[in-house]
Design a protein around this motif. Structure first.
Motif, mmCIF file in Angstrom:
data_model
loop_
_atom_site.group_PDB
_atom_site.id
_atom_site.type_symbol
_atom_site.label_atom_id
_atom_site.label_comp_id
_atom_site.label_asym_id
_atom_site.label_seq_id
_atom_site.Cartn_x
_atom_site.Cartn_y
_atom_site.Cartn_z
ATOM 1 N N ILE A 177 0.818 -1.224 0.000
ATOM 2 C CA ILE A 177 0.000 0.000 0.000
ATOM 3 C C ILE A 177 0.852 1.276 0.000
ATOM 4 O O ILE A 177 0.609 2.189 -0.779
ATOM 5 C CB ILE A 177 -1.002 -0.006 1.191
ATOM 6 N N THR A 178 1.873 1.325 0.843
ATOM 7 C CA THR A 178 2.695 2.544 0.907
ATOM 8 C C THR A 178 3.307 2.861 -0.454
ATOM 9 O O THR A 178 3.207 3.989 -0.960
ATOM 10 C CB THR A 178 3.814 2.375 1.954
ATOM 11 N N ARG A 179 3.926 1.846 -1.052
ATOM 12 C CA ARG A 179 4.572 2.082 -2.346
ATOM 13 C C ARG A 179 3.553 2.479 -3.422
ATOM 14 O O ARG A 179 3.730 3.468 -4.128
ATOM 15 C CB ARG A 179 5.348 0.835 -2.791
ATOM 16 N N CYS A 180 2.464 1.683 -3.503
ATOM 17 C CA CYS A 180 1.490 1.969 -4.571
ATOM 18 C C CYS A 180 0.836 3.333 -4.407
ATOM 19 O O CYS A 180 0.612 4.045 -5.388
ATOM 20 C CB CYS A 180 0.410 0.887 -4.608
ATOM 21 N N THR A 181 0.530 3.688 -3.148
ATOM 22 C CA THR A 181 -0.076 5.011 -2.934
ATOM 23 C C THR A 181 0.868 6.091 -3.442
ATOM 24 O O THR A 181 0.454 7.049 -4.094
ATOM 25 C CB THR A 181 -0.347 5.236 -1.431
ATOM 26 N N ASN A 182 2.156 5.910 -3.138
ATOM 27 C CA ASN A 182 3.125 6.915 -3.606
ATOM 28 C C ASN A 182 3.276 6.902 -5.126
ATOM 29 O O ASN A 182 3.439 7.958 -5.742
ATOM 30 C CB ASN A 182 4.467 6.710 -2.907
ATOM 31 N N TYR A 183 3.196 5.719 -5.749
ATOM 32 C CA TYR A 183 3.258 5.674 -7.220
ATOM 33 C C TYR A 183 2.095 6.471 -7.817
ATOM 34 O O TYR A 183 2.245 7.217 -8.783
ATOM 35 C CB TYR A 183 3.186 4.232 -7.749
ATOM 36 N N ILE A 184 0.912 6.246 -7.208
ATOM 37 C CA ILE A 184 -0.276 6.949 -7.721
ATOM 38 C C ILE A 184 -0.107 8.464 -7.570
ATOM 39 O O ILE A 184 -0.439 9.238 -8.473
ATOM 40 C CB ILE A 184 -1.551 6.447 -6.984
ATOM 41 N N LEU A 185 0.490 8.850 -6.418
ATOM 42 C CA LEU A 185 0.740 10.286 -6.222
ATOM 43 C C LEU A 185 1.717 10.822 -7.266
ATOM 44 O O LEU A 185 1.505 11.888 -7.852
ATOM 45 C CB LEU A 185 1.293 10.540 -4.809
ATOM 46 N N VAL A 186 2.796 10.052 -7.510
ATOM 47 C CA VAL A 186 3.783 10.502 -8.498
ATOM 48 C C VAL A 186 3.129 10.658 -9.871
ATOM 49 O O VAL A 186 3.361 11.643 -10.589
ATOM 50 C CB VAL A 186 4.986 9.521 -8.570
ATOM 51 N N ALA A 187 2.281 9.686 -10.221
ATOM 52 C CA ALA A 187 1.598 9.768 -11.526
ATOM 53 C C ALA A 187 0.732 11.024 -11.591
ATOM 54 O O ALA A 187 0.679 11.717 -12.618
ATOM 55 C CB ALA A 187 0.746 8.521 -11.747
ATOM 56 N N ARG A 188 0.096 11.317 -10.477
ATOM 57 C CA ARG A 188 -0.734 12.523 -10.411
ATOM 58 C C ARG A 188 0.136 13.792 -10.574
ATOM 59 O O ARG A 188 -0.216 14.708 -11.303
ATOM 60 C CB ARG A 188 -1.461 12.536 -9.056
ATOM 61 N N TYR A 189 1.297 13.812 -9.921
ATOM 62 C CA TYR A 189 2.175 14.981 -10.047
ATOM 63 C C TYR A 189 2.684 15.138 -11.482
ATOM 64 O O TYR A 189 2.761 16.249 -12.011
ATOM 65 C CB TYR A 189 3.377 14.872 -9.087
ATOM 66 N N LEU A 190 3.027 14.004 -12.088
ATOM 67 C CA LEU A 190 3.513 14.082 -13.474
ATOM 68 C C LEU A 190 2.430 14.616 -14.401
ATOM 69 O O LEU A 190 2.689 15.430 -15.297
ATOM 70 C CB LEU A 190 3.985 12.695 -13.948
ATOM 71 N N GLU A 191 1.207 14.156 -14.134
ATOM 72 C CA GLU A 191 0.097 14.625 -14.977
ATOM 73 C C GLU A 191 -0.100 16.132 -14.810
ATOM 74 O O GLU A 191 -0.341 16.865 -15.779
ATOM 75 C CB GLU A 191 -1.178 13.865 -14.592
ATOM 76 N N ARG A 192 0.057 16.628 -13.575
ATOM 77 C CA ARG A 192 -0.044 18.081 -13.341
ATOM 78 C C ARG A 192 1.076 18.831 -14.071
ATOM 79 O O ARG A 192 0.864 19.911 -14.608
ATOM 80 C CB ARG A 192 0.032 18.397 -11.831
ATOM 81 N N CYS A 193 2.268 18.225 -14.100
ATOM 82 C CA CYS A 193 3.387 18.874 -14.798
ATOM 83 C C CYS A 193 3.105 18.980 -16.303
ATOM 84 O O CYS A 193 3.453 19.980 -16.940
ATOM 85 C CB CYS A 193 4.692 18.120 -14.556
ATOM 86 N N ALA A 194 2.456 17.940 -16.860
ATOM 87 C CA ALA A 194 2.074 18.010 -18.280
ATOM 88 C C ALA A 194 1.078 19.152 -18.487
ATOM 89 O O ALA A 194 1.141 19.883 -19.486
ATOM 90 C CB ALA A 194 1.474 16.681 -18.729
ATOM 91 N N ASP A 195 0.167 19.323 -17.512
ATOM 92 C CA ASP A 195 -0.785 20.449 -17.606
ATOM 93 C C ASP A 195 -0.045 21.787 -17.610
ATOM 94 O O ASP A 195 -0.415 22.710 -18.326
ATOM 95 C CB ASP A 195 -1.772 20.424 -16.435
ATOM 96 N N HIS A 196 1.002 21.872 -16.787
ATOM 97 C CA HIS A 196 1.773 23.125 -16.770
ATOM 98 C C HIS A 196 2.504 23.343 -18.097
ATOM 99 O O HIS A 196 2.612 24.485 -18.564
ATOM 100 C CB HIS A 196 2.758 23.145 -15.594
ATOM 101 N N ALA A 197 2.980 22.259 -18.701
ATOM 102 C CA ALA A 197 3.605 22.381 -20.026
ATOM 103 C C ALA A 197 2.566 22.905 -21.025
ATOM 104 O O ALA A 197 2.866 23.749 -21.879
ATOM 105 C CB ALA A 197 4.171 21.044 -20.482
#
Lengths: 216, 253
Positions: A177-197
């Motif tokens: 759970i700890t790892r997967c939750t963080n993976y999901i968060l990272v994916a969310r952050y990356l998606e936000r970065c694409a929005d900023h691009a």
């Protein structure tokens, strides 16, 4: 006097590019640190937090000085308006890099699950979009950003697939759970970065053509 | 321009002797709006302005072709009553030029020429004109003082009041603020904004920021040609023509 102003405008763009590259570097390096579970590399990203903040404040003030002293018009005005948006987006991208770097330290004591799912691939695509948006700003060209809408859709799908995949691993094994939750968060952050691009791309389009577009 | 035009020029050419000063200028001046003409020195903006009340007639060896209409009437026709035309189309110049008379007589001059001599009627016209030109409060207690004792900014507003006294439809302003300090300039700019409720204003200015501040429409002229004319916001945010872009961003020459 206008020669002096246009030289200053060039300097402003050079400073902004330096900041945009720093934001991009922080994000890319944080993802690399995540992939390699390299705490030292992650710490080097966190250490750059102050620097990118300082740059944002300095460039913003530079923009206000140029407006107050020169009353820019037409493309000169649009360049400064675009610059103010580019620095905000770059700061956010850099800060997401810092947030991801924090995650590296939290989960580096356990091996990665499923080779980080598609996070490395997603990070390549997102940094590609950031590179192209910065290049468009640098070269006053909208060619590299014409397909951003499609590329942004791909990023959204990848985020969703990481979310679904993460859920299945967590249901199979609560220790993940700890790892997967963080993976999901990272994916969310990356998606936000694409929005900023995309935001940078929209503003570069305005800078060059005077017309507003919206990239969904 | 979608608004109704009060002045329209069609294909106007103008020569001073052999020298062409205007080339194929077609422009529409919208009613009850402020239109600014900008461009480098010698581009023809003042010449074009002077076409609107036939002030170029006063210069020798001027030749004009093309059509200039005011309220759909061709003002170039030989039968045009030039005095009536200049009553309808008033003008304010770069340097304030009050007559060496009292404040009252400066404003009364126009109405008197047009046959108004009744004192109470003149009093009404003068108060209304001075109020309209935002100078009444400053001069109401010294109307009999010489106009030459006023400050530059006050003199310019007095000249605007003098123009308003004959109830024009259009007010032409040729660099009305270039001889004034920033505070007097701000007062004239505020005045221009309030005048457009009742009048049409055409202003020639070197100061692009002033054009951007006061006008609804802007025309950019270069070497006698009207390069581009459109809404002021559009001209200053994203002009269509490269020449305009280069001029307003100071990349000229």
């Amino acid at each position: 006097m206008t020669d002096k102003f246009h030289t200053e405008l060039k300097n402003l763009k050079a400073e902004t590019l330096e900041m945009a590259h720093l934001g991009r570097y922080m994000l890319r390096t944080a993802v690399d640190a995540l992939i390699r579970q390299d705490n030292e590399l992650a710490a080097s990203v966190i250490a750059r937090k102050e620097k990118i903040h300082e740059m944002e404040v300095r460039i913003e003030e530079h923009c206000y000085h140029l407006i107050a002293l020169n009353q820019p018009m037409a493309k000169d005005m649009r360049t400064i308006a675009c610059t103010l948006k580019v620095i905000t987006a770059s700061l956010r991208i850099g800060r997401y890099g810092k947030v991801i770097a924090n995650i590296v330290e939290k989960i580096s004591d356990q091996p990665h699950l499923a080779n980080l799912m598609t996070i490395p691939h997603m990070a390549d695509l997102v940094t590609g979009m950031i590179d192209d948006s910065i290049e468009a700003y640098e070269k006053d060209s909208v060619a590299a950003i014409s397909d951003f809408s499609l590329r942004d859709d791909t990023i959204d799908s990848l985020r969703q697939s990481i979310f679904r995949e993460g859920i299945t691993y967590m249901m199979e094994d609560p220790k993940s759970i700890t790892r997967c939750t963080n993976y999901i968060l990272v994916a969310r952050y990356l998606e936000r970065c694409a929005d900023h691009a995309c935001k940078i791309a929209e503003n570069v389009h305005y800078m060059n053509t005077g017309e507003r577009i919206e990239i969904h | 321009m979608s608004e109704s035009a009060i002045i329209t020029t069609h294909n106007v050419h103008l020569w001073y002797n052999e020298k062409r000063a205007l080339e194929s200028v077609s422009i529409k001046i919208p009613r009850n709006k402020v239109t600014a003409l900008i461009g480098p020195s010698g581009c023809g903006k003042s010449t074009l302005l002077r076409c609107f009340n036939r002030l170029n007639d006063l210069i020798d060896h001027v030749k004009i072709t093309g059509e200039i209409t005011l309220d759909d009437k061709n003002i170039q026709e030989s039968g045009t009553d030039v005095v009536m035309l200049r009553k309808k189309v008033g003008m304010v110049f770069q340097k304030p030029n009050p007559f060496p008379k009292s404040i009252y007589e400066n404003v009364a001059y126009g109405p008197r020429i047009h046959g108004i001599n009744d004192r109470s009627m003149l009093d009404t016209i003068i108060e209304r004109s001075l109020r309209h030109a935002a100078i009444w409060e400053e001069v109401k207690d010294r109307l009999d003082d010489s106009a030459l004792g006023l400050s530059g900014g006050q003199q310019q507003r007095l000249c605007i009041a003098r123009t308003l006294a004959v109830e024009p439809e259009v007010i032409l302003m040729d660099e009305p603020c270039s001889a004034l300090d920033p505070i007097a300039t701000a007062k004239i700019e505020n005045l221009i904004d309030s005048l457009k409720k009742d009048y049409t204003v055409v202003i020639v200015t070197h100061n692009m920021q002033q054009a951007a501040r006061v006008s609804d429409y802007t025309g950019f002229m270069y070497l006698g040609k009207l390069i581009e004319c459109g809404k002021t916001v559009q001209i200053f945010e994203h002009p269509q023509e490269e020449l305009t872009e280069n001029y307003i961003t100071g990349r000229f020459g």
